[in-house]
Motif scaffolding. Structure first.
Motif, short mmCIF file in Angstrom:
data_model
loop_
_atom_site.label_atom_id
_atom_site.label_comp_id
_atom_site.label_asym_id
_atom_site.label_seq_id
_atom_site.Cartn_x
_atom_site.Cartn_y
_atom_site.Cartn_z
N ILE A 53 -4.41 -7.40 1.49
CA ILE A 53 -4.16 -7.71 0.08
C ILE A 53 -3.52 -9.09 -0.05
O ILE A 53 -3.93 -9.90 -0.90
CB ILE A 53 -3.28 -6.62 -0.56
N SER A 89 -5.91 -10.15 -3.54
CA SER A 89 -6.59 -9.17 -4.39
C SER A 89 -6.28 -7.77 -3.87
O SER A 89 -6.28 -7.54 -2.67
CB SER A 89 -8.10 -9.40 -4.35
N GLU A 137 -7.98 -5.06 -5.22
CA GLU A 137 -9.05 -4.24 -5.78
C GLU A 137 -9.36 -3.01 -4.93
O GLU A 137 -9.69 -1.96 -5.46
CB GLU A 137 -10.32 -5.06 -5.97
N GLY A 138 -9.25 -3.13 -3.63
CA GLY A 138 -9.59 -2.03 -2.74
C GLY A 138 -8.52 -0.97 -2.62
O GLY A 138 -8.75 0.07 -1.99
N SER A 183 -6.56 2.07 -3.76
CA SER A 183 -6.71 3.20 -4.66
C SER A 183 -5.34 3.69 -5.13
O SER A 183 -4.50 4.07 -4.31
CB SER A 183 -7.45 4.34 -3.94
N LYS A 223 -0.36 -4.53 -5.96
CA LYS A 223 -1.44 -4.15 -6.88
C LYS A 223 -1.12 -4.65 -8.29
O LYS A 223 -1.96 -5.26 -8.95
CB LYS A 223 -1.62 -2.63 -6.86
N TYR A 275 -1.21 -8.67 -8.38
CA TYR A 275 -2.53 -9.28 -8.36
C TYR A 275 -3.37 -8.84 -9.54
O TYR A 275 -4.27 -9.57 -9.96
CB TYR A 275 -3.23 -9.02 -7.02
N SER A 276 -3.10 -7.69 -10.11
CA SER A 276 -3.82 -7.27 -11.32
C SER A 276 -3.43 -8.14 -12.50
O SER A 276 -4.26 -8.51 -13.32
CB SER A 276 -3.52 -5.80 -11.65
N LYS A 291 -5.05 -11.57 -12.21
CA LYS A 291 -6.49 -11.51 -12.48
C LYS A 291 -6.76 -11.57 -13.99
O LYS A 291 -7.71 -12.17 -14.42
CB LYS A 291 -7.08 -10.23 -11.87
N THR A 292 -5.89 -10.90 -14.77
CA THR A 292 -6.10 -10.87 -16.21
C THR A 292 -5.55 -12.10 -16.91
O THR A 292 -5.90 -12.37 -18.05
CB THR A 292 -5.46 -9.60 -16.84
#
Length: 89
Positions: free
Chosen positions: A26, A31, A33-34, A36, A80, A83-84, A87-88
């Motif tokens: 990560i 990122s 994204e992977g 869960s 998570k 990085y989320s 991204k936005t």
């Protein structure tokens, strides 16, 4: 005879380092994204319950290794979220 705490440290240590490759991936890829969230939630609840069990029964190996596992899982959640947001933005 092998001390059961040694076996506990080995088993718990392996479970705790299980998260290191995911954390490294990560950070390297910037990122998450992977990752869960469901798996993370199950992992942190499981480790927290084992940590509690370790406290109740005075098993130092369970306390230390599951504290590390909870910390690693929480770090995954932080990554998570971090990085989320990027991204936005």
């Amino acid at each position: 005879m092998i001390n059961p705490e040694i076996i506990g440290f080995i088993a718990g240590g392996l479970s705790s380092v299980l998260f290191i490759p995911q954390i490294a991936k990560i950070i390297r890829e910037k990122s998450a994204e992977g990752f869960s969230l469901v798996t993370g939630i199950i992992g942190v609840v499981s480790s927290a319950l084992w940590l509690w069990y370790g406290f109740l029964n005075g098993h130092i190996s369970m306390i230390i290794t599951n504290a590390l596992a909870v910390s690693a899982t929480l770090l995954l959640f932080i990554l998570k979220l971090n990085y989320s947001r990027k991204k936005t933005a």
